[in-house]
Design a protein around this motif. Structure first.
Motif, PDB file in Angstrom:
ATOM      1  N   ALA A   6       0.812  -1.223   0.000  1.00 37.37           N
ATOM      2  CA  ALA A   6       0.000   0.000   0.000  1.00 37.37           C
ATOM      3  C   ALA A   6       0.840   1.266   0.000  1.00 37.37           C
ATOM      4  O   ALA A   6       0.332   2.350  -0.282  1.00 37.37           O
ATOM      5  CB  ALA A   6      -0.912  -0.006   1.215  1.00 37.37           C
ATOM      6  N   HIS A   7       2.140   1.138   0.273  1.00 36.41           N
ATOM      7  CA  HIS A   7       2.974   2.344   0.360  1.00 36.41           C
ATOM      8  C   HIS A   7       4.368   2.076  -0.206  1.00 36.41           C
ATOM      9  O   HIS A   7       4.966   1.036   0.066  1.00 36.41           O
ATOM     10  CB  HIS A   7       3.114   2.780   1.827  1.00 36.41           C
ATOM     11  CG  HIS A   7       3.945   4.024   1.982  1.00 36.41           C
ATOM     12  ND1 HIS A   7       3.407   5.287   2.037  1.00 36.41           N
ATOM     13  CD2 HIS A   7       5.291   4.192   2.069  1.00 36.41           C
ATOM     14  CE1 HIS A   7       4.376   6.178   2.159  1.00 36.41           C
ATOM     15  NE2 HIS A   7       5.530   5.537   2.180  1.00 36.41           N
ATOM     16  N   TYR A   8       4.880   3.043  -0.989  1.00 40.89           N
ATOM     17  CA  TYR A   8       6.271   2.978  -1.478  1.00 40.89           C
ATOM     18  C   TYR A   8       6.954   4.297  -1.128  1.00 40.89           C
ATOM     19  O   TYR A   8       6.319   5.362  -1.167  1.00 40.89           O
ATOM     20  CB  TYR A   8       6.315   2.755  -2.993  1.00 40.89           C
ATOM     21  CG  TYR A   8       5.962   1.331  -3.369  1.00 40.89           C
ATOM     22  CD1 TYR A   8       6.952   0.376  -3.585  1.00 40.89           C
ATOM     23  CD2 TYR A   8       4.631   0.939  -3.472  1.00 40.89           C
ATOM     24  CE1 TYR A   8       6.633  -0.940  -3.904  1.00 40.89           C
ATOM     25  CE2 TYR A   8       4.298  -0.372  -3.790  1.00 40.89           C
ATOM     26  CZ  TYR A   8       5.307  -1.306  -4.006  1.00 40.89           C
ATOM     27  OH  TYR A   8       4.981  -2.597  -4.312  1.00 40.89           O
ATOM     28  N   ASP A   9       8.228   4.191  -0.814  1.00 39.71           N
ATOM     29  CA  ASP A   9       8.961   5.431  -0.515  1.00 39.71           C
ATOM     30  C   ASP A   9       9.039   6.321  -1.754  1.00 39.71           C
ATOM     31  O   ASP A   9       8.956   7.538  -1.657  1.00 39.71           O
ATOM     32  CB  ASP A   9      10.362   5.083   0.009  1.00 39.71           C
ATOM     33  CG  ASP A   9      10.273   4.365   1.340  1.00 39.71           C
ATOM     34  OD1 ASP A   9       9.734   4.958   2.292  1.00 39.71           O
ATOM     35  OD2 ASP A   9      10.667   3.184   1.407  1.00 39.71           O
ATOM     36  N   VAL A  10       9.239   5.684  -2.914  1.00 39.96           N
ATOM     37  CA  VAL A  10       9.318   6.459  -4.160  1.00 39.96           C
ATOM     38  C   VAL A  10       8.432   5.790  -5.207  1.00 39.96           C
ATOM     39  O   VAL A  10       8.516   4.573  -5.405  1.00 39.96           O
ATOM     40  CB  VAL A  10      10.773   6.525  -4.688  1.00 39.96           C
ATOM     41  CG1 VAL A  10      10.825   7.296  -6.006  1.00 39.96           C
ATOM     42  CG2 VAL A  10      11.699   7.163  -3.653  1.00 39.96           C
ATOM     43  N   ASP A  31      23.121   4.340   0.468  1.00 40.47           N
ATOM     44  CA  ASP A  31      22.511   5.144   1.536  1.00 40.47           C
ATOM     45  C   ASP A  31      20.987   5.204   1.435  1.00 40.47           C
ATOM     46  O   ASP A  31      20.333   5.821   2.267  1.00 40.47           O
ATOM     47  CB  ASP A  31      23.067   6.578   1.503  1.00 40.47           C
ATOM     48  CG  ASP A  31      24.549   6.585   1.805  1.00 40.47           C
ATOM     49  OD1 ASP A  31      24.998   5.710   2.575  1.00 40.47           O
ATOM     50  OD2 ASP A  31      25.272   7.434   1.238  1.00 40.47           O
ATOM     51  N   PHE A  32      20.432   4.636   0.375  1.00 39.18           N
ATOM     52  CA  PHE A  32      18.967   4.635   0.217  1.00 39.18           C
ATOM     53  C   PHE A  32      18.472   3.220   0.518  1.00 39.18           C
ATOM     54  O   PHE A  32      18.871   2.260  -0.141  1.00 39.18           O
ATOM     55  CB  PHE A  32      18.582   5.023  -1.215  1.00 39.18           C
ATOM     56  CG  PHE A  32      17.104   4.944  -1.484  1.00 39.18           C
ATOM     57  CD1 PHE A  32      16.250   5.966  -1.093  1.00 39.18           C
ATOM     58  CD2 PHE A  32      16.555   3.824  -2.110  1.00 39.18           C
ATOM     59  CE1 PHE A  32      14.876   5.885  -1.325  1.00 39.18           C
ATOM     60  CE2 PHE A  32      15.187   3.738  -2.346  1.00 39.18           C
ATOM     61  CZ  PHE A  32      14.351   4.772  -1.955  1.00 39.18           C
ATOM     62  N   ASP A  33      17.617   3.081   1.516  1.00 31.59           N
ATOM     63  CA  ASP A  33      17.129   1.728   1.807  1.00 31.59           C
ATOM     64  C   ASP A  33      15.605   1.652   1.699  1.00 31.59           C
ATOM     65  O   ASP A  33      14.960   0.801   2.317  1.00 31.59           O
ATOM     66  CB  ASP A  33      17.607   1.260   3.192  1.00 31.59           C
ATOM     67  CG  ASP A  33      17.098   2.194   4.292  1.00 31.59           C
ATOM     68  OD1 ASP A  33      16.382   3.162   3.949  1.00 31.59           O
ATOM     69  OD2 ASP A  33      17.392   1.943   5.471  1.00 31.59           O
ATOM     70  N   GLY A  34      15.031   2.530   0.888  1.00 32.25           N
ATOM     71  CA  GLY A  34      13.577   2.561   0.741  1.00 32.25           C
ATOM     72  C   GLY A  34      13.085   1.658  -0.376  1.00 32.25           C
ATOM     73  O   GLY A  34      13.853   0.964  -1.045  1.00 32.25           O
ATOM     74  N   SER A  35      11.762   1.694  -0.594  1.00 37.35           N
ATOM     75  CA  SER A  35      11.136   0.882  -1.648  1.00 37.35           C
ATOM     76  C   SER A  35      10.818   1.776  -2.848  1.00 37.35           C
ATOM     77  O   SER A  35      10.510   2.965  -2.695  1.00 37.35           O
ATOM     78  CB  SER A  35       9.851   0.252  -1.104  1.00 37.35           C
ATOM     79  OG  SER A  35       9.037   1.265  -0.516  1.00 37.35           O
TER      80      SER A  35
END
Ligand SMILES: Cc1cc2nc3c(=O)[nH]c(=O)nc-3n(C[C@H](O)[C@H](O)[C@H](O)COP(=O)(O)OP(=O)(O)OC[C@H]3O[C@@H](n4cnc5c(N)ncnc54)[C@H](O)[C@@H]3O)c2cc1C
Length: 397
Positions: A6-10, A31-35
């Motif tokens: 339901a949610h993505y960082d980008v 350094d980026f560990d998002g989705s």
């Protein structure tokens, strides 16, 4: 149907060169560990301009940021296999270093090219000015009597397989864990100056930390969904491929005539194009070939400079579009002052393939660190649109 969380960082809106380059560099950044989610309706990419381009790269711009963007593109191409390999394999880029050759037919134009070359050399570009005799020596197929001179770029300028560049980035991004979904963005929910939700044609919704507008010629439609405007519109650009009866043995650089007609070698044929006389906004679904351009605008010009082009045969042609920035024909990157987490990367006006790697890296830096760490792309920000302050670039092809 891809199983979406339901949610993505980008969320990248559009998954051709720009959206994919952003996804690639985010997924490569330690350094980026998002989705990251890439939303792209057309998985054939038939109507993305990424697959309709002429696939060339040059250092010969007049604005220092554009020179820096393309120079990084060249560095990326130099080490392409290392950057994109998955399990030891990568697509074949088939780069051909020929240089770009800007022709001058008046003393004024020669002087202008020479003045620009001083800045280009200072920014690390490899360029040299040629007098007509030198043009005749290097490119004996050309009628140098027509010229006052030319400016020639180095062998890091040239052409490559654009599909391979894009596919290499995409395959590695997927390998790194980026999710691609076949869907179309139809709405953005904005709350307190932030995009909170991206709404999709399938009826699904995705929450996002940051949204990137990578929708090419449809970028303005995305901006409007967030209550913003973007001075980017589709402009027709037709590509033609012709065969010449008499072969040319020497190198044929990507050559730009003073009238703005360009041609280069493509395998055993030649590829060319120009700016339509009536250069206006078109419908984003209009990929019609402007057939008259070849007879009326291109052939008379190319056969003037290359007499053996008098005997040519049209082999094929296809329609394409520039995502044309009507303010100053250059990239618009980053957020507006009104919607802080909608990042634009649009308006390339014909140089988005070569700038793709540097733009993807810049977006990754902006998202991860809140600032550009390598090339400062602030001069290309949306702020200049709000201030109505165009940046100057003389070498738009
Ligand atoms: C004739 C021609 C020659 C060119 N030659 C060169 C060259 O030599 N060198 C160079 O550097 N550049 C060149 N370019 C420019 C280059 O092709 C573009 O700048 C670049 O491909 C832009 O990539 P993009 O991903 O931003 O846009 P596109 O490739 O157009 O992709 C946009 C994507 O967004 C998707 N999309 C649209 N709406 C939505 C939505 N609502 N939701 C989700 N997705 C959506 C589309 O399906 C599409 O896949 C040329 C272009 C043309 C037309």
């Amino acid at each position: 149907m891809t199983d979406l969380t339901a949610h993505y960082d980008v969320v990248c809106i559009g998954g051709a060169m720009t959206g994919t380059a952003a996804a690639y560099f985010l997924s490569e950044n330690p350094d980026f560990d998002g989705s990251v989610l890439v939303v792209e309706p057309d998985w054939t990419y038939d109507f993305a301009n990424t697959t309709r381009a002429q696939n060339s790269i040059r250092a010969q711009f007049t604005n220092e940021v554009n020179i820096a963007l393309s120079t990084f593109g060249m560095d990326f191409i130099d080490d392409f296999h290392h950057h994109v390999e998955v399990n030891g394999e990568s697509p074949e880029l088939n780069f051909r270093g020929t240089g770009y050759l800007f022709l001058a037919d008046t003393d004024e134009l020669y002087d202008q090219l020479e003045r620009e070359s001083v800045d280009q050399l200072a920014r690390g570009a490899d360029v040299e000015m040629l007098r007509p005799g030198q043009v005749a020596e290097r490119f004996p197929y050309m009628d140098a009597d027509r010229l006052t001179g030319a400016r020639l770029g180095g062998m890091r300028e040239g052409s490559f397989d654009g599909w391979a560049l894009f596919q290499g980035l995409r395959q590695r991004a997927v390998h790194n864990g980026v999710t691609y979904v076949k869907d179309r963005v139809v709405g953005l929910d904005v709350l307190r100056s932030r995009v909170t939700t991206v709404r999709l044609e399938s009826g699904r919704s995705v929450g996002c930390g940051v949204a990137i507008d990578a929708a090419g010629c449809r970028a303005r439609q995305i901006a409007v969904m967030a209550g913003l405007d973007l001075p980017v519109e589709p402009r027709a650009r037709t590509s033609f491929v012709f065969a010449c009866r008499e072969p040319i043995e020497s190198v044929v650089p990507l050559t730009i005539t003073p009238a703005g007609v360009h041609f280069r070698r493509e395998q055993h044929h030649f590829m060319c194009g120009t700016v339509p006389r009536d250069d206006v906004a078109i419908d984003p679904d209009d990929f019609d070939v402007r057939h008259d351009e070849f007879e009326d605008q291109i052939w008379p010009v190319v056969s003037t400079y290359v007499p053996r082009f008098d005997q040519i045969r049209l082999v094929t042609s296809w329609g394409g579009q520039y995502d044309y920035n009507t303010l100053d024909h250059n990239l618009i990157i980053g957020p507006s002052s009104q919607v802080e987490n909608l990042l634009f990367a649009n308006g390339f006006s014909g140089h988005g393939l070569q700038q793709g790697p540097a733009v993807g890296r810049g977006l990754s830096e902006l998202i991860t660190y809140g600032e550009y760490r390598t090339i400062d792309l602030t001069p290309l920000g949306y702020g200049r649109i709000e201030r109505n302050e165009p940046i100057v670039e003389h070498a738009i092809i």
